[in-house]
Structures are given as C-alpha cells and as structure tokens.
Design a protein around this motif. Structure first.
Motif, PDB file in Angstrom:
ATOM      1  N   LEU A 161     -16.034  14.283  -9.374  1.00 26.58           N
ATOM      2  CA  LEU A 161     -15.156  13.642 -10.353  1.00 26.58           C
ATOM      3  C   LEU A 161     -13.801  13.319  -9.737  1.00 26.58           C
ATOM      4  N   PHE A 162     -13.223  14.285  -9.018  1.00 27.42           N
ATOM      5  CA  PHE A 162     -11.935  14.036  -8.381  1.00 27.42           C
ATOM      6  C   PHE A 162     -12.065  12.984  -7.284  1.00 27.42           C
ATOM      7  N   THR A 163     -13.163  12.977  -6.572  1.00 28.15           N
ATOM      8  CA  THR A 163     -13.377  11.951  -5.543  1.00 28.15           C
ATOM      9  C   THR A 163     -13.374  10.560  -6.163  1.00 28.15           C
ATOM     10  N   ALA A 164     -14.063  10.417  -7.289  1.00 32.24           N
ATOM     11  CA  ALA A 164     -14.108   9.122  -7.966  1.00 32.24           C
ATOM     12  C   ALA A 164     -12.719   8.696  -8.451  1.00 32.24           C
ATOM     13  N   VAL A 165     -11.959   9.654  -9.001  1.00 30.18           N
ATOM     14  CA  VAL A 165     -10.618   9.332  -9.495  1.00 30.18           C
ATOM     15  C   VAL A 165      -9.700   8.907  -8.348  1.00 30.18           C
ATOM     16  N   LEU A 166      -9.726   9.638  -7.239  1.00 27.23           N
ATOM     17  CA  LEU A 166      -8.854   9.294  -6.109  1.00 27.23           C
ATOM     18  C   LEU A 166      -9.225   7.950  -5.511  1.00 27.23           C
ATOM     19  N   LEU A 167     -10.513   7.681  -5.380  1.00 28.94           N
ATOM     20  CA  LEU A 167     -10.930   6.382  -4.848  1.00 28.94           C
ATOM     21  C   LEU A 167     -10.512   5.252  -5.783  1.00 28.94           C
ATOM     22  N   ALA A 168     -10.657   5.469  -7.102  1.00 30.21           N
ATOM     23  CA  ALA A 168     -10.240   4.453  -8.063  1.00 30.21           C
ATOM     24  C   ALA A 168      -8.732   4.224  -7.984  1.00 30.21           C
ATOM     25  N   PHE A 169      -7.977   5.305  -7.793  1.00 32.77           N
ATOM     26  CA  PHE A 169      -6.526   5.172  -7.664  1.00 32.77           C
ATOM     27  C   PHE A 169      -6.158   4.357  -6.432  1.00 32.77           C
ATOM     28  N   LEU A 170      -6.804   4.627  -5.315  1.00 32.65           N
ATOM     29  CA  LEU A 170      -6.510   3.878  -4.093  1.00 32.65           C
ATOM     30  C   LEU A 170      -6.856   2.405  -4.251  1.00 32.65           C
ATOM     31  N   VAL A 171      -7.973   2.125  -4.900  1.00 34.06           N
ATOM     32  CA  VAL A 171      -8.346   0.726  -5.156  1.00 34.06           C
ATOM     33  C   VAL A 171      -7.293   0.056  -6.032  1.00 34.06           C
ATOM     34  N   ALA A 172      -6.801   0.775  -7.051  1.00 34.82           N
ATOM     35  CA  ALA A 172      -5.777   0.213  -7.941  1.00 34.82           C
ATOM     36  C   ALA A 172      -4.477  -0.051  -7.190  1.00 34.82           C
ATOM     37  N   VAL A 173      -4.109   0.854  -6.277  1.00 36.26           N
ATOM     38  CA  VAL A 173      -2.890   0.651  -5.489  1.00 36.26           C
ATOM     39  C   VAL A 173      -3.005  -0.603  -4.638  1.00 36.26           C
ATOM     40  N   VAL A 174      -4.158  -0.786  -4.000  1.00 37.60           N
ATOM     41  CA  VAL A 174      -4.365  -1.979  -3.159  1.00 37.60           C
ATOM     42  C   VAL A 174      -4.421  -3.239  -4.020  1.00 37.60           C
ATOM     43  N   TRP A 175      -5.081  -3.152  -5.157  1.00 32.98           N
ATOM     44  CA  TRP A 175      -5.271  -4.330  -6.025  1.00 32.98           C
ATOM     45  C   TRP A 175      -3.956  -4.807  -6.627  1.00 32.98           C
ATOM     46  N   THR A 176      -3.126  -3.850  -7.055  1.00 32.94           N
ATOM     47  CA  THR A 176      -1.866  -4.213  -7.731  1.00 32.94           C
ATOM     48  C   THR A 176      -0.678  -4.275  -6.789  1.00 32.94           C
ATOM     49  N   SER A 177      -0.846  -3.787  -5.569  1.00 30.64           N
ATOM     50  CA  SER A 177       0.254  -3.722  -4.590  1.00 30.64           C
ATOM     51  C   SER A 177       1.462  -2.975  -5.159  1.00 30.64           C
ATOM     52  N   SER A 178       1.195  -1.980  -5.989  1.00 32.32           N
ATOM     53  CA  SER A 178       2.274  -1.215  -6.626  1.00 32.32           C
ATOM     54  C   SER A 178       2.668  -0.035  -5.759  1.00 32.32           C
ATOM     55  N   GLY A 179       3.958   0.242  -5.748  1.00 38.43           N
ATOM     56  CA  GLY A 179       4.422   1.434  -5.074  1.00 38.43           C
ATOM     57  C   GLY A 179       4.252   2.653  -5.960  1.00 38.43           C
ATOM     58  N   ILE A 180       4.464   3.821  -5.382  1.00 37.60           N
ATOM     59  CA  ILE A 180       4.327   5.078  -6.111  1.00 37.60           C
ATOM     60  C   ILE A 180       5.700   5.561  -6.535  1.00 37.60           C
ATOM     61  N   ASP A 181       5.814   5.924  -7.804  1.00 35.31           N
ATOM     62  CA  ASP A 181       7.059   6.484  -8.314  1.00 35.31           C
ATOM     63  C   ASP A 181       7.235   7.886  -7.742  1.00 35.31           C
ATOM     64  N   VAL A 182       8.362   8.103  -7.082  1.00 35.27           N
ATOM     65  CA  VAL A 182       8.577   9.409  -6.437  1.00 35.27           C
ATOM     66  C   VAL A 182       9.704  10.184  -7.109  1.00 35.27           C
ATOM     67  N   GLU A 183       9.898   9.954  -8.409  1.00 32.74           N
ATOM     68  CA  GLU A 183      10.818  10.808  -9.135  1.00 32.74           C
ATOM     69  C   GLU A 183      10.216  12.207  -9.268  1.00 32.74           C
ATOM     70  N   ARG A 184      11.026  13.171  -9.751  1.00 35.87           N
ATOM     71  CA  ARG A 184      10.624  14.572  -9.691  1.00 35.87           C
ATOM     72  C   ARG A 184       9.281  14.825 -10.361  1.00 35.87           C
ATOM     73  N   GLU A 185       9.088  14.307 -11.589  1.00 31.13           N
ATOM     74  CA  GLU A 185       7.851  14.564 -12.311  1.00 31.13           C
ATOM     75  C   GLU A 185       6.655  13.998 -11.547  1.00 31.13           C
ATOM     76  N   ALA A 186       6.828  12.798 -10.973  1.00 28.21           N
ATOM     77  CA  ALA A 186       5.729  12.184 -10.239  1.00 28.21           C
ATOM     78  C   ALA A 186       5.438  12.960  -8.954  1.00 28.21           C
ATOM     79  N   LEU A 187       6.496  13.437  -8.289  1.00 31.98           N
ATOM     80  CA  LEU A 187       6.289  14.228  -7.082  1.00 31.98           C
ATOM     81  C   LEU A 187       5.490  15.491  -7.384  1.00 31.98           C
ATOM     82  N   ILE A 188       5.863  16.166  -8.466  1.00 35.93           N
ATOM     83  CA  ILE A 188       5.134  17.380  -8.853  1.00 35.93           C
ATOM     84  C   ILE A 188       3.685  17.051  -9.158  1.00 35.93           C
ATOM     85  N   LEU A 189       3.452  15.938  -9.852  1.00 34.32           N
ATOM     86  CA  LEU A 189       2.091  15.545 -10.209  1.00 34.32           C
ATOM     87  C   LEU A 189       1.241  15.289  -8.962  1.00 34.32           C
ATOM     88  N   PHE A 190       1.787  14.516  -8.012  1.00 37.69           N
ATOM     89  CA  PHE A 190       1.016  14.201  -6.815  1.00 37.69           C
ATOM     90  C   PHE A 190       0.794  15.440  -5.948  1.00 37.69           C
TER      91      PHE A 190
END
Length: 454
Positions: free
Chosen positions: A300-329
């Motif tokens: 399940l986690f493998t599928a989620v991470l792969l989907a996230f990477l595909v979304a990052v490439v597809w949208t060309s979006s950067g990652i929010d690195v504020e405190r809450e996002a850093l803790i989450l990642f």
C-alpha cells in the motif's frame, strides 16, 4: 583441520540447525527436541545406507520439509498454548521469578506514574506548562522502563552507571537552556530527546551485548511488540475513561479534572512499563503482529509513494517545506524505514529472494527519490531565506535517511539478484542505530545554543 565427514562437523551442523529452529517461537522446546530426534534418526539411517554425513544431513533436512509448514502444524496441534499464554501462569502457581517480576513491575510502573505528577510540587502544571512537559516526558518516564529492563537483565554496575549518566544528561539538556514556550528548540527537543532516551533503553535491554547485531535486532523487535501492546493498553484505557466519565456524570459528579490530570497521564506513564513487561512475559502471543502489518502495508505504501512521484512529475510542483510538511515527510520516511526493519526482523535469513524483496526494493527506491526531492527543497530554502532550527534538523535527518535508504536499496538490489547475503542488510540496519542516537543528542544538546535559543 576437521574432516568434512567427522562427527564434530556433523554436530556443528546440528547446532546450526537447532539455532535456526529456535528462532521459530511457535515451536516450544519439546517440539524442537522432537524434531531434532527425528532428524538425527533420519541422518543415522541414511549414513547406514552408505551416504556421507554431509549428504545424509542435507537429505534428511530436505525430507523433513519446510520449517514454516512444521511450525504451522505444531501451532494447529497445540492451539491451547495461545490461551495459556494469555494468563500469568499455566498451572495456577506463581514461581519465585514471576513474583519478583511482578514486584519490579509494580514498583517501576508506580514510579513512572508518580514521576509525571512530581513537578506539580514545584508549581509546574500539567495543564498549562506544556513547554516543560514536552521536553521532559522522556526524562520522567523512560528511566523507570530502563530500570525495569536493567533489573531483568541484571546489568553490571559499569553499564548501570552509563545508563544513569545518559538519563541525567537528558534531564540537563531538557531544562538547562532558557527557551521560550514558542521556541522551535522546545519542539525539537520534545521530538528528539525521547528518541535518544529510547535508544538508551535499548542499552538496558541488550545489556552487555549491545554491540551484537543480533541483540540490536532483538531490541528492534521489542520496540515493535512494545508499540503493539501499548496501543492495546491505550485502547482499553480509552474505554475505561469513557465509562468512568459517563457513569459519574450520571450521578451529578464531573470527573473531568481527575481523568485529565491524574488517570490519563499517570495511566499512560505506567502503561509504558506495563507494555514492556507484557512483551517480556508474553511475547509469544502477538509477537508476529508487526511483521504481519508490514506485509499488509508495504504494497500500500509503495503504491502511494509511486503515485506521489508520478503526480510530482506530472504537475511539476515543488514540495512545501514548511514545518508541518517537513514533519509529515520525515514521518513518511520513518514509516518506510520501519516497514523495512520489521520485515527484516521476521524474514527467514536462509530463504532465497522472492517477490516481496523486490517490492521492498521498489518501496525503498521510491522513498529515496522523495527524500532527494525534500533535500533539494530544503537546501534551496536555506540558501534563499537562511536556516532555522527546524530546517537544520530536517536537513540533517533527511541526510541520515538518505544514506540509510541508499545503501539499503543497494543491498536489496544485491539480495534480489542473489549476489548479497541477507545478513549484510540486517547488519547495516542494526549498525545504523547509533547514528540516529548521535544525531538526536546533537539536536538536543547543540541546537539551542547554536541557534541562540530560538
């Protein structure tokens, strides 16, 4: 030099096989003895038929069949063992060791419960002084857990002195710096000091064998089993609190203050020690839950991470690195590391590489790619806006995770291609634990003065 077919060499093979069998806790000692007697009889018969001892041993083990199947068969035939393990003793009597364990449990659990209330004597409120209790919760509770484990392991005085010194260092680090309630260092200390002190608990658990990869892996297993038991205790405690609140309110008494300031914190502190006692006393009951959950959540986690990477490439979006996002990642990467650790802890070291190993490789590579993206974003933000304690801590943690995940991916690739032994992956993970401990202490001890107690 010992001849290949000598009795000494054969006994060495039996000893190795016996150690392997004893890893399966579904098999009680009489079961292991029975299997060994059967194996020895088969070897003797094959040797009498003209085979060499090496050939006879290999053929006999092959004929015996899969140890997994044997373990399941014994579990089916002796299913009553599970229920007997759910009570303190199977015979209704309590031996001297059990009585001593219970006394030590009660002492340490009560000590942990009382410790969380002691600061009240000095004007520190559990309700209003979160800036004190956040960094100090590990200092107040974990020494009792370490003391219980050290007592069970009968650790020697030098190691006991090390444990006391490290907990005292943690107490100093949590209280010596003049930090405001809104300081980032308060949050960082509240996160990292319990991690550092938990690994001090690992010293008490492993005793004089902390340098042994096997004992470090045992501590990793203990951590997973402890977490399972603690969650079960927390669920039971939640039901108790709900019933207590409901029944007393029905007669016009509001127990909210008692529940929030006494039962909940004291019960949680005592539960830390009780969960460890349950692991020590009843580990055969649920010790396989963590590996089973690992098998379930890895795909399940493998599928989620792969989907996230595909979304990052597809949208060309950067990652929010504020405190809450850093803790989450960072939590996400820690979960991936946990999935890897607990699959390693339950894996048959002699089994050949299979599809699940390749799935784990995909999981680790996906996490590695996300870690690289986070590191690039953190580095860019630090370069542009300067550093803060949160960003510096996240940078260091992600570098540590990057190194661990990168080499783990390389070892998993070698394992999948059957060029790297499984033991190398196990040694790498257990050998990396002191690195995490060192970083946690650096954040706790060095970051507050380094960043001007911000």
């Amino acid at each position: 030099m010992t001849a290949p077919d000598s009795p000494v060499e054969l006994e060495s093979q039996f000893a190795q096989w016996r150690r392997y069998v004893q890893r399966r806790r579904e098999l009680a000692q009489p079961d292991a003895d029975e299997l060994e007697d059967h194996l020895r009889g088969s070897v003797d018969a094959l040797v009498a038929a003209g085979l060499s001892t090496d050939e006879a041993f290999l053929v006999a083990v092959k004929r015996m069949g899969s140890l997994d199947e044997l373990s399941r068969e014994f579990a089916r035939e002796h299913s009553e063992r599970l229920w007997k393990q759910l009570v303190l003793t199977g015979s209704g009597t309590v031996d001297a060791r059990s009585r001593r364990d219970l006394r030590a449990l009660v002492l340490c659990a009560v000590g942990a419960a009382v410790s969380v209330r002691v600061p009240e004597l000095f004007g520190v409120s559990l309700e209003h002084d979160g800036a004190f209790y956040g960094p100090n919760v590990g200092v107040l509770v974990l020494p009792w857990l370490a003391g219980f484990l050290a007592w069970r392991r009968q650790v020697r005085r030098p190691l006991l002195g090390v444990l006391v010194a490290l907990f005292m260092l943690g107490a100093v680090a949590a209280n010596v710096y003049p930090l405001a309630e809104t300081s980032q260092s308060v949050v960082l200390t509240s996160i990292h000091l319990p991690i550092a002190l938990w690994l001090v608990v690992g010293l008490a658990y492993a005793g004089d064998e902390w340098c042994s990869p096997r004992r470090r892996m045992d501590f990793i297993r203990f951590t997973g089993e402890w977490f399972v038991y603690f969650v079960l205790l927390a669920l039971g405690g939640g039901v108790l609190i709900a019933f207590t609140a409901g029944t007393f309110k029905a007669i016009g008494i509001d127990p909210e203050v008692f529940l929030a300031q006494w039962l909940l914190p004291c019960g949680a502190a005592a539960g830390v020690v009780v969960a460890a006692w349950l692991v020590e006393a009843k580990q055969n009951v649920v010790e396989n839950i963590a590996p089973v959950l690992t098998r379930l959540f890895t795909p399940l986690f493998t599928a989620v991470l792969l989907a996230f990477l595909v979304a990052v490439v597809w949208t060309s979006s950067g990652i929010d690195v504020e405190r809450e996002a850093l803790i989450l990642f960072d939590l996400l990467l820690v979960v991936v590391l946990g999935l890897l650790l607990y699959s390693i802890s339950a894996r048959d070291p002699l089994a050949p590489a299979g599809p699940f190993d390749r799935l784990q490789l995909a999981l680790v590579v996906s996490a590695l790619a996300i870690d690289v993206l986070v590191l690039l974003e953190i580095t860019g933000r630090i370069t542009e806006f300067g550093t803060t304690p949160n960003k510096a801590a996240a940078l260091g943690e992600n570098i540590l995770l990057l190194a661990n995940l990168a080499w783990s991916a390389w070892l998993l690739l070698g394992l999948a291609r059957r060029r790297t032994p499984f033991a190398a992956l196990e040694r790498w993970q257990t050998g990396y634990l002191p690195v995490y401990a060192a970083w946690a202490w650096i954040v706790v001890l060095a970051f507050p003065p380094l960043f001007g107690h911000v």
